[in-house]
Design a protein around this motif. Sequence first.
Motif, short mmCIF file in Angstrom:
data_model
loop_
_atom_site.label_atom_id
_atom_site.label_comp_id
_atom_site.label_asym_id
_atom_site.label_seq_id
_atom_site.Cartn_x
_atom_site.Cartn_y
_atom_site.Cartn_z
N LEU A 123 30.39 29.30 42.74
CA LEU A 123 31.14 29.16 41.50
C LEU A 123 32.63 29.31 41.81
N PRO A 124 33.47 28.48 41.22
CA PRO A 124 34.90 28.51 41.57
C PRO A 124 35.67 29.65 40.92
N THR A 125 35.12 30.84 41.03
CA THR A 125 35.79 32.07 40.58
C THR A 125 35.13 33.22 41.32
N ILE A 126 35.86 34.29 41.54
CA ILE A 126 35.28 35.42 42.28
C ILE A 126 34.46 36.27 41.30
N LEU A 127 33.36 35.67 40.87
CA LEU A 127 32.53 36.27 39.83
C LEU A 127 31.96 37.62 40.28
N GLY A 128 31.49 37.69 41.53
CA GLY A 128 30.90 38.93 42.01
C GLY A 128 31.87 40.09 41.95
N ASP A 129 33.09 39.86 42.39
CA ASP A 129 34.11 40.91 42.36
C ASP A 129 34.40 41.36 40.94
N LYS A 130 34.56 40.39 40.04
CA LYS A 130 35.01 40.74 38.69
C LYS A 130 33.90 41.35 37.84
N VAL A 131 32.67 40.82 37.96
CA VAL A 131 31.55 41.44 37.24
C VAL A 131 31.30 42.86 37.77
N SER A 132 31.40 43.03 39.08
CA SER A 132 31.22 44.37 39.66
C SER A 132 32.33 45.31 39.21
N ALA A 133 33.55 44.78 39.06
CA ALA A 133 34.65 45.61 38.56
C ALA A 133 34.35 46.11 37.16
N LEU A 134 33.86 45.23 36.29
CA LEU A 134 33.50 45.65 34.94
C LEU A 134 32.38 46.69 34.97
N THR A 135 31.46 46.53 35.91
CA THR A 135 30.37 47.50 36.06
C THR A 135 30.91 48.85 36.51
N ILE A 136 31.88 48.84 37.40
CA ILE A 136 32.53 50.09 37.80
C ILE A 136 33.13 50.77 36.58
N VAL A 137 33.82 50.00 35.74
CA VAL A 137 34.49 50.59 34.58
C VAL A 137 33.51 51.29 33.67
N TYR A 138 32.42 50.60 33.28
CA TYR A 138 31.51 51.27 32.34
C TYR A 138 30.73 52.39 33.01
N SER A 139 30.52 52.29 34.32
CA SER A 139 29.85 53.38 35.03
C SER A 139 30.73 54.64 35.06
N VAL A 140 32.01 54.43 35.34
CA VAL A 140 32.95 55.57 35.36
C VAL A 140 33.04 56.21 33.98
N LEU A 141 33.13 55.38 32.95
CA LEU A 141 33.24 55.93 31.59
C LEU A 141 32.00 56.73 31.21
N ALA A 142 30.82 56.21 31.56
CA ALA A 142 29.58 56.93 31.25
C ALA A 142 29.52 58.25 32.00
N ALA A 143 29.92 58.24 33.29
CA ALA A 143 29.89 59.47 34.08
C ALA A 143 30.92 60.48 33.59
N LEU A 144 32.07 60.00 33.11
CA LEU A 144 33.07 60.91 32.54
C LEU A 144 32.54 61.55 31.26
N LEU A 145 31.81 60.79 30.46
CA LEU A 145 31.22 61.36 29.25
C LEU A 145 30.23 62.45 29.62
N HIS A 146 29.41 62.21 30.64
CA HIS A 146 28.46 63.22 31.11
C HIS A 146 29.20 64.44 31.64
N ARG A 147 30.29 64.20 32.39
CA ARG A 147 31.08 65.31 32.93
C ARG A 147 31.66 66.17 31.82
N ASP A 148 32.14 65.50 30.76
CA ASP A 148 32.74 66.24 29.66
C ASP A 148 31.70 67.07 28.91
N ARG A 149 30.45 66.62 28.92
CA ARG A 149 29.38 67.37 28.25
C ARG A 149 28.83 68.50 29.09
N THR A 150 28.84 68.31 30.43
CA THR A 150 28.17 69.27 31.30
C THR A 150 29.10 69.98 32.28
N GLY A 151 30.29 69.42 32.49
CA GLY A 151 31.21 69.97 33.48
C GLY A 151 30.92 69.51 34.90
N THR A 152 29.94 68.64 35.07
CA THR A 152 29.51 68.23 36.41
C THR A 152 29.85 66.77 36.67
#
Length: 389
Positions: free
Chosen positions: A169-198
């Motif tokens: 595909l004429p776009t770096i789809l893998g990089d950009k979709v994975s970047a979005l996955t990093i973002v929501y993964s980090v946000l979810a883990a930060l929410l867990h950290r804020d609830r548990t401190g871990t």
Amino acid sequence: MMDRTAEATTGPLDGVRVIDLSTVVMGPYAAQILGDLGADVIKIESPSDTVRLGPYRNTRGMTPLNLNVNRNKRSVALNLKDETERGRALELIDTADALITNMRPGALARLGLGYPEVAARNPGLVYAHAQGFRSDSDRAGNAAYDETVQAASGLVDVANRAIGRPVFLPTILGDKVSALTIVYSVLAALLHRDRTGTGQHVEIPMTDTLIAFNLVEHLSGHVFEPPVGSTGFPLSMAKGHRAVPTRDGLACVIPYGPQNFRDFFAAAGRPDLAEDPRVNGEAIADADVDGLMDLVEECSPSLTTEEWERVCAEHSIPMASVLELDRAGEDPYVREGHLLDVVEHPTEGAIHTVGIPLRFSATPGSIRRLAPLPGQHTEEVFDELATQR
């Protein structure tokens, strides 16, 4: 020219610090999105980083790709192979809420920057590690680029079956979709950290991410065991799945259902086709789709793009003109949404910057800093760190 500071806000991630220890596109793009949402992003890069090489106007390293993925960051230049400078990096990581890296696990371990070592110092840290393949697989140490991920995820197979050529595909789809996955993964883990401190280690394998992404629709009949049909989403794989010519350009016109087709053919001045039995039943048969889309392409030059926009809006026919990237800044939708604005970069002069597509009613993101020069904020960041001790 847009004043980038006029509407600057703190954003929903104000107070969150992110360390960007990544290169190329995937990690930097993820970190930039977090910065757009208000995080304080500090990019740690080598003084001799070659990834920033490429075409530039005023300053070596200030390439289009760098300008597009490194805004809303401060840059700190550190040689991580030097023990003293590595220690300074660890001091910064100690103050962080999240770290994003795509360095290979072996390199991180040799530098003492693997998750066990870092978590021992900062147990609340969200450590997001992206790599090409899953760490417990036999491909874990393999080099990976967007093209290899497109191949390994089945996207090349989809292209080959749809158009008869195994193209990327004429776009770096893998990089950009994975970047979005990093973002929501980090946000979810930060929410867990804020609830548990871990904090926790979050692994984002590009290939796994793209396989999951690709199979949402393309698993198709193989969702069932035994299969009830082939893989490949029928509409996306159809021969007629393409943009069509108008009298003065190109457009995506996708009639859905018999009424859409009848209205389209009537507007094109083909009442005979509006009476075609294929578009006068309760639904369009799968076997008829390609033939009908061939007729859509045959009829589409009868009106201009603007005329089709009015007709399709009136009859609720899905339609969009094809955006020409060379003229994206002139497109009313792009311009009115500030999706591509001209701003004044401190060293590179007038540049186009891509807007923030998200709209928050209370805490909108903002572009507070344009992409920095490598190492531009080293002194500033460590002066701040000294005052916080």
